[in-house]
Each structure stands twice: as structure tokens, then as C-alpha cells.
Design an enzyme around this catalytic site. Sequence first.
Site, PDB file in Angstrom:
ATOM      1  N   CYS A 191       1.095  -1.594  -0.066  1.00  0.00           N
ATOM      2  CA  CYS A 191      -0.012  -0.162   0.324  1.00  0.00           C
ATOM      3  C   CYS A 191       0.877   1.292  -0.106  1.00  0.00           C
ATOM      4  O   CYS A 191       2.255   1.434   0.724  1.00  0.00           O
ATOM      5  CB  CYS A 191      -1.165   0.090   1.274  1.00  0.00           C
ATOM      6  SG  CYS A 191       0.021  -0.321   2.660  1.00  0.00           S
ATOM      7  N   CYS A 221       3.482   1.426   3.050  1.00  0.00           N
ATOM      8  CA  CYS A 221       4.531   0.826   2.510  1.00  0.00           C
ATOM      9  C   CYS A 221       5.171   1.947   1.813  1.00  0.00           C
ATOM     10  O   CYS A 221       6.898   1.526   2.593  1.00  0.00           O
ATOM     11  CB  CYS A 221       4.329  -0.469   2.337  1.00  0.00           C
ATOM     12  SG  CYS A 221       2.677  -1.330   3.047  1.00  0.00           S
TER      13      CYS A 221
END
Lengths: 85, 434
Positions: free
Chosen positions: A15, A18
Site C-alpha cells: 500500500c 509502505c
Amino acid sequence: MKKDRVEIKIFGSGCMRCEKLADECREVAQELNVAVSIEKVTDQDEIINEGVLFTPGLMINGKLMSSGKIPVKNTLKNWVQNAAK
Amino acid sequence: MEKKKEFKILAYLTAFFLFAYFMPVEREGFMDAVYEALYLVKWYAREHVLLCLIPAFFIAGVIAVFISQGAVIKYFGAKATKWKSYLVASVSGIVLAVCSCTILPLFSGIHKRGAGLGPAIAFLYSGPAINILAIILTARVLGFEIGMARIIGAVIFAIVIGLLMALIFRKEEKARAEEALKFPEEHGGRPLWKTSLHFFILVFILIFANWGHPEVAEGAWYWLWNNKWVITSVFGVLFAFSLIYVIRLNRWYVMGSAVAVALATVFFPDTPVIPFTTGFVTLSIITGITPGEPREWLLSTWEFTKQIVPLLFAGVLVAGFLLGSPESNGQGIIPNEWVAALVGGNSLFANFFASIFGAFMYFATLTEVPIIQGLLGSGMGKGPALALLLAGPAISLPNMLVIHSVIGTKKTTVFILLVVVMATFSGLVYGKFF
């Protein structure tokens, strides 16, 4: 013990947050002039095996430093610097 | 790596160019829609930021910093009692992270090593569905009843969907990994009641500062509205004590802040927003200069703000443009008749359509609120609005893909079906009564 590079592992399913954490690690390493290897772990089983319950998780030299948040940049700097010693 | 970045910029520029090239500026109604969008942004900025969003971000910050997430997680271990896991799973959305992708590892952990499929699904649903910011803004913008219906509906949904999933797949659930879920270490800290006290004082400040004008000018609610600033001040004083004794801020700092608020009250007795804002500005300063937990609190509050505000205002702008702002009774670019035809009234079709739309659509945190506000203004029924709220934020297309990789096609399909069917049904029931 001095290692030739700091091993950074980033846990997350890919996502946005991250990715951002990976970018910050790269930046910090560049600023400190420390050699790092950054590995992204996306497999849910492996993430759980390492004890990360919230992503993004950050592991430096095999030690889990944070999970579920993006650490403040100065904190990140300290961690990487200490790990490089 | 670099090449990818450059192409991304090219893609954005091209998209913007195409938009500018074909922008229907001349078309009748286009400028009206632009006006509506700006009007709605102004309305949000005036009505919701100072009194509602800012305290709400501080509350979210309290949750992130002072409430131990490990405390919640221990109820999901393999040995935990079933009913307790369900109960905790269904309400834990309130105290856990806002974003649905953050909690996915915990979801698969509970599923494979911990309490099993039922509680994991309950948790997966409630996590994004009942975060505290969303509930606060829903109650404030869309009305108290629908806010309550949203929180009650979400808790019941989580439990019922979890139980049904566990029942449907009971045969497949027998096999489970031997290894138990690893829990992060507890770092002690202050007792829970102290943290809760601090938390609830802040929540009450938020509630009373935003107490709405009741329709009739008598009775208890009216009395509360009349004295809302007195009550808010009382909680403000309590908050100062809690800052000193629970958060352990320097008492002189807190006193300085209290003096500033008192002075602001004396100078601007008729505009309570000024002392209120002074309070939060000085709070930011004194937490910012105190290292340790207080500064972490401020920083995580700031994280939430940074993450949510741009998306929320982009959402408000888009919703205002497409649907018009209910406050000015204007028209957006989408004709009201279309909205009314699809989701008007309280028919089975309207509720079903709202549920399906909500299930697939991705809502960035909180943006469901201005969108539903716009839809309500354009003729959406209250039942379908609730259906959309219950099916919307909990699942979305990207989120389905990740869930699918963890629990497989069959379970994902059943999960989505359950959410859609239950949302439709709840919309029908709610629409009948309100």
C-alpha cells in the site's frame, strides 16, 4: 561487530504507506551515507511470522523497530545510524 | 526506478491536459456546479474544521499513542473465549488504525493462528467501518440519528457477518496452524482508567461544543444547547487537570495555556470559537515542547491531519461539483432527477443499488460523508444513505483483491454478498422508521 551493510526489511502488502516508508529509508541512508539493503516483504504469512500485526512494519538488522506507522524521520535516522555502527 | 517516476508525471500531465481540453465550460450548468463546489468547501471550512475536526484529530492521536494496541490483540489468541473475541472484534475498530490495508496482517493472523475465521471477519468489517473520526463527522454533518444508526449497525453487522461466515465454512475451519499468534510485548504504562478519563473528557468537549440547536425551544436538549459553552468550559477545566495529572505536562505550561483561554474569553465573550481555538493552539504548543509522550501525541495528531484533510477537502470539492451543496439547494453537474431515480425513496432497488455501489467504490477516509451529503441533497432516501454508509467504507474493490489473496474466492464472495444483503436490508428498515 561491523557489518558491511545495514539490512532493512519493510513489511506490507504494497500500500501507499509502505512505499513511502521504503522511500524514507532510502533517503535517510543516502543522507547518512550508509550502505543499506532494502527488502520488501509482501507475503501475508511471512509478515505474521515475523510478528508484524500492523503494516507498514520496519525491521533493521533483524530487529523489529516499528509497526503500523511511519516513524518520524529523525527517529529513523537514529536507528539507521546506530545499526551502522 | 527513475523512469517509472517520470512516466507517472507524464500520465498526470496528460490526464490534466485532456481534462482542460474537453472541459465543458460553455455548457449550461457548468459554472453553477463550480460555484456549488466552492460553496460547499467554504461551508465545511466554516462549520466543521475548528469545532469538530481539530478536536477529533486530537482524540485520534490519544488513541494512537496512549492506548496499547496489544491490549486489544490479546483477545484474539487461539485460546481466547469465542464470545469475547467477537465482542472485542466488533468494537475494536474504534481504537485501531484508520486505514483498511494497515490491519490486513492482523486479520490473516487472527484467521490462521488465532481465534479463527468468525472473529477475523468481524474484525475485518469493523476495523474500517467504525473508526471514531468517521462516526463523529457522520453525526455532525448528516445528523445524529444516522450517526447512531451507523455505529449500531456496524457493530451488529460485524458480529452477525462473523458468526454467519464461521457457520457457513465450519467444515473447512477445522484445520489450523499449530503455531500461536505472536503478540507484541506490552510496554506497561498508565492504568487504563486514567487514559480513558482523558479520552472521555476530550470526547465530551467535542460533543458539547458541537451541540446542535434543537427544533423546539424548551426541554432538556434546549437547556443543554443554551448552556453548551458553560458545559464545554467545565470540561475544559477538567481537561487541564487531566493534562497535569494523567499526561503529566508541566503544570505551569498548562496554567499559562488556561490563562490564554480565559483572556480570550474575556476579550471575545460573544465568539466562543476564539477561546476554543486558543485552547487547541496552546495545547499544540505545550505538547510540542514536552518531549516523550506529549510530543508523540501531537505528532500523531498531525499525522492524522496530514493524511486526512487534503483527501477530505478534495472529496468535498468533487462532491459539491457533481452533486451540488445541500446548504444552498443548488444543482451539481449530475441532474437531481438521476439521483432520485436511482436511490430516491426507500424501495428495494434503491437500497440494493446503494449497497452495491458502496461495496465496490473506494472511499478515502471520511470522504463518504460529503458524498452522501450531496446525494441526500439531490434526492437520495435516508434508507439508501444508511445502506451506503454500512457497505461503503468497509469494503472496496482494491480491498477485496487483498482479502481474496488471504481467504480465497469462495469466502470473499460470501463475505461481500453478506455485506451487501445486510446493508440493503438495514437500509429498508431504517428508511421505514426515519
